[in-house]
Design an enzyme around this catalytic site. Structure first.
Site, short mmCIF file in Angstrom:
data_model
loop_
_atom_site.label_atom_id
_atom_site.label_comp_id
_atom_site.label_asym_id
_atom_site.label_seq_id
_atom_site.Cartn_x
_atom_site.Cartn_y
_atom_site.Cartn_z
N LYS A 23 2.21 32.95 -11.57
CA LYS A 23 3.18 32.68 -12.83
C LYS A 23 2.19 33.10 -13.95
CE LYS A 23 5.83 28.99 -11.02
NZ LYS A 23 6.41 27.65 -11.01
N GLU A 41 -6.56 37.18 -20.44
CA GLU A 41 -6.85 38.12 -20.13
C GLU A 41 -6.99 38.42 -18.68
OE1 GLU A 41 -7.81 40.91 -21.77
OE2 GLU A 41 -9.01 41.96 -20.44
N ARG A 46 -8.45 29.21 -6.89
CA ARG A 46 -9.49 29.10 -5.60
C ARG A 46 -9.00 27.56 -5.05
NH1 ARG A 46 -11.00 24.64 -6.58
NH2 ARG A 46 -12.79 23.93 -7.74
N LYS A 48 -10.75 24.35 -3.08
CA LYS A 48 -12.23 24.06 -3.06
C LYS A 48 -12.65 24.03 -1.33
CE LYS A 48 -14.77 20.35 -5.51
NZ LYS A 48 -15.24 21.19 -6.60
N SER A 52 -17.56 21.59 0.06
CA SER A 52 -17.51 21.35 -1.40
C SER A 52 -16.80 20.11 -1.63
CB SER A 52 -17.23 22.45 -2.10
OG SER A 52 -17.20 22.04 -3.71
N LYS A 56 -18.55 16.52 -2.92
CA LYS A 56 -18.19 15.69 -3.95
C LYS A 56 -17.80 14.28 -3.73
CE LYS A 56 -15.82 16.88 -8.26
NZ LYS A 56 -15.30 17.98 -9.04
N GLU A 140 -6.40 21.71 -11.13
CA GLU A 140 -7.17 21.74 -12.43
C GLU A 140 -7.32 23.29 -12.95
OE1 GLU A 140 -11.75 20.33 -13.43
OE2 GLU A 140 -11.91 22.46 -12.57
N ILE A 154 -23.07 32.30 -13.98
CA ILE A 154 -24.90 32.40 -13.70
C ILE A 154 -25.30 30.88 -13.55
CG2 ILE A 154 -26.76 33.08 -14.61
CD1 ILE A 154 -25.65 35.63 -15.46
N GLU A 155 -24.94 30.00 -14.48
CA GLU A 155 -25.66 28.56 -14.29
C GLU A 155 -25.12 28.00 -13.19
OE1 GLU A 155 -25.75 24.54 -15.84
OE2 GLU A 155 -24.37 25.56 -14.78
P1 0O2 Z 1 -16.85 24.07 -8.33
O1 0O2 Z 1 -15.49 24.09 -7.67
O2 0O2 Z 1 -18.21 24.30 -7.34
O3 0O2 Z 1 -16.77 24.53 -9.66
P2 0O2 Z 1 -15.15 13.93 -13.94
O4 0O2 Z 1 -14.25 13.93 -13.00
O5 0O2 Z 1 -14.91 14.71 -15.42
O6 0O2 Z 1 -15.94 12.63 -14.04
P3 0O2 Z 1 -15.83 16.47 -12.55
O7 0O2 Z 1 -14.69 16.25 -11.57
O8 0O2 Z 1 -17.09 16.86 -11.81
O9 0O2 Z 1 -16.15 14.98 -13.37
O10 0O2 Z 1 -15.32 17.18 -13.66
P4 0O2 Z 1 -15.70 18.16 -14.83
O11 0O2 Z 1 -17.23 17.62 -15.13
O12 0O2 Z 1 -15.08 18.33 -15.69
O13 0O2 Z 1 -16.28 19.50 -13.66
C1 0O2 Z 1 -15.36 20.20 -13.16
C2 0O2 Z 1 -15.75 21.67 -12.93
O14 0O2 Z 1 -15.95 22.09 -14.09
C3 0O2 Z 1 -16.98 21.88 -12.10
O15 0O2 Z 1 -16.54 21.69 -10.57
C4 0O2 Z 1 -17.41 23.13 -12.53
O16 0O2 Z 1 -16.49 24.37 -12.03
C5 0O2 Z 1 -17.21 23.13 -14.02
N1 0O2 Z 1 -18.35 22.48 -14.48
C6 0O2 Z 1 -18.54 21.31 -15.30
N2 0O2 Z 1 -19.47 21.27 -15.70
C7 0O2 Z 1 -20.25 22.36 -15.53
C8 0O2 Z 1 -21.80 22.83 -15.72
O17 0O2 Z 1 -22.42 22.15 -16.46
N3 0O2 Z 1 -21.91 24.13 -15.58
C9 0O2 Z 1 -21.03 25.09 -14.76
N4 0O2 Z 1 -21.41 26.13 -14.41
N5 0O2 Z 1 -19.77 24.46 -14.42
C10 0O2 Z 1 -19.46 23.34 -14.89
P5 0O2 Z 1 -17.43 21.72 -9.46
O18 0O2 Z 1 -17.01 20.26 -9.21
O19 0O2 Z 1 -19.00 21.70 -9.89
O20 0O2 Z 1 -17.25 22.49 -8.37
#
Ligand code: 0O2
Length: 267
Positions: A23, A41, A46, A48, A52, A56, A140, A154-155
């Site tokens: 979509k 763009e 994916r 999870k 993972s 979580k 999400e 990268i982070e």
């Molecule tokens: P994945 O799939 O490995 O990326 P919350 O419900 O808000 O209390 P939640 O669910 O962790 O907590 O939500 P949040 O903080 O919005 O983060 C959701 C996703 O956003 C993360 O998925 C990351 O993909 C991205 N993200 C959030 N914070 C960071 C960050 O500091 N750095 C990076 N690189 N990505 C971030 P997951 O769970 O890490 O899984």
């Protein structure tokens, strides 16, 4: 939990991801079909991984029976934009759709995370049709610029490598890189206006040319053929120069000529 049970749980999420990628990709197509700039763009998606999800659920103390309610990124869509302004345009597009109902919005662009992370997150409800009937799932959607995505990717890898023990000097580097990304996005926003101007100018020119061609085509019905050929040659000459103002002037003159011929043919 048995592998088969995980499959049953995750299968509808895979369907949601596949459908949503199609979509959003189609939105890119729609813009391209009318030669307009697409705020999207690139789109990826994916589901999870099981490990993972387990990680979580342990971190957040979520019982396995509640994972579908409490983990809202089992299905994840990532939309990459060129410019920050495009992100808000995409959010508007999603708001107007009837097949995605927004449950939660997190604007980590206005309110960036302590890590430096920037992105716009939407949690939406999305229905999929399965053999067992309609399933309403949470998905999400992360919307970010190419630059934000570069930093986050990268982070994320470094977070994965170091877990909770990221060395201070690397953390500092990442923080200053996040600052640089912020500046880069601001600089690119200035260029965006230029691109928009160029695109508008392209559309206006295309419309003028279309008007001229329609006029010339109609003149063949009412005017002397040699005169029309002369007009046509003049059009090609101006068109090759490529000046929009000249084309505009030519188009207006041609309107007058066409009106005169039409009046004559009515006599
Ligand atoms: P994945 O799939 O490995 O990326 P919350 O419900 O808000 O209390 P939640 O669910 O962790 O907590 O939500 P949040 O903080 O919005 O983060 C959701 C996703 O956003 C993360 O998925 C990351 O993909 C991205 N993200 C959030 N914070 C960071 C960050 O500091 N750095 C990076 N690189 N990505 C971030 P997951 O769970 O890490 O899984």
């Amino acid at each position: 939990m048995e592998i088969q049970l995980w499959r049953e749980i995750l299968d509808p999420y895979a369907l949601a991801v596949d459908e949503l990628v199609v979509k959003f990709s189609h939105i890119i197509e729609e813009y391209r079909n009318v030669s307009a700039y697409s705020p999207i763009e690139l789109v990826t998606g994916r589901v999870k991984t099981i490990s993972s999800i387990l990680e979580k659920s342990q971190k957040k103390n979520i019982p396995l029976d509640n994972i579908e309610e409490e983990i809202d990124d089992i299905a994840g869509i990532r939309i990459i934009c060129q410019f920050v302004e495009d992100i808000y345009k995409v959010v508007d597009i999603i708001r107007q759709r009837s097949d995605m109902i927004i449950k939660r919005e997190q604007n980590y662009i206005e309110d960036r995370k302590k890590s430096g992370y920037r992105s716009y997150h939407l949690t939406v409800y999305y229905d999929v049709e399965t053999l067992k009937g309609t399933r309403r799932l949470q998905v999400e959607i992360q919307i970010r610029t190419l630059a934000m995505n570069f930093w986050a990717t990268i982070e994320h890898s470094l977070q994965y490598k170091y877990k909770q023990n990221m060395p201070e000097h690397i953390r500092e580097r990442l923080t200053s890189a996040a600052e640089a990304i912020l500046i880069l996005d601001r600089e690119m926003s200035v260029v965006r206006d230029e691109i928009m101007d160029a695109q508008n100018s392209f559309t206006i020119k295309a419309n003028i040319v279309a008007d001229i061609l329609t006029n010339i085509q109609n003149l063949y019905k009412v005017a002397n053929k040699q005169d029309v050929i002369k007009i046509q040659d003049e059009f090609f000459r101006i068109y090759q120069i490529g000046d929009r103002e000249e084309l505009e002037k030519f188009s207006k003159d041609l309107d007058l000529i066409s009106q005169r011929y039409r009046a004559q043919s009515l006599r």
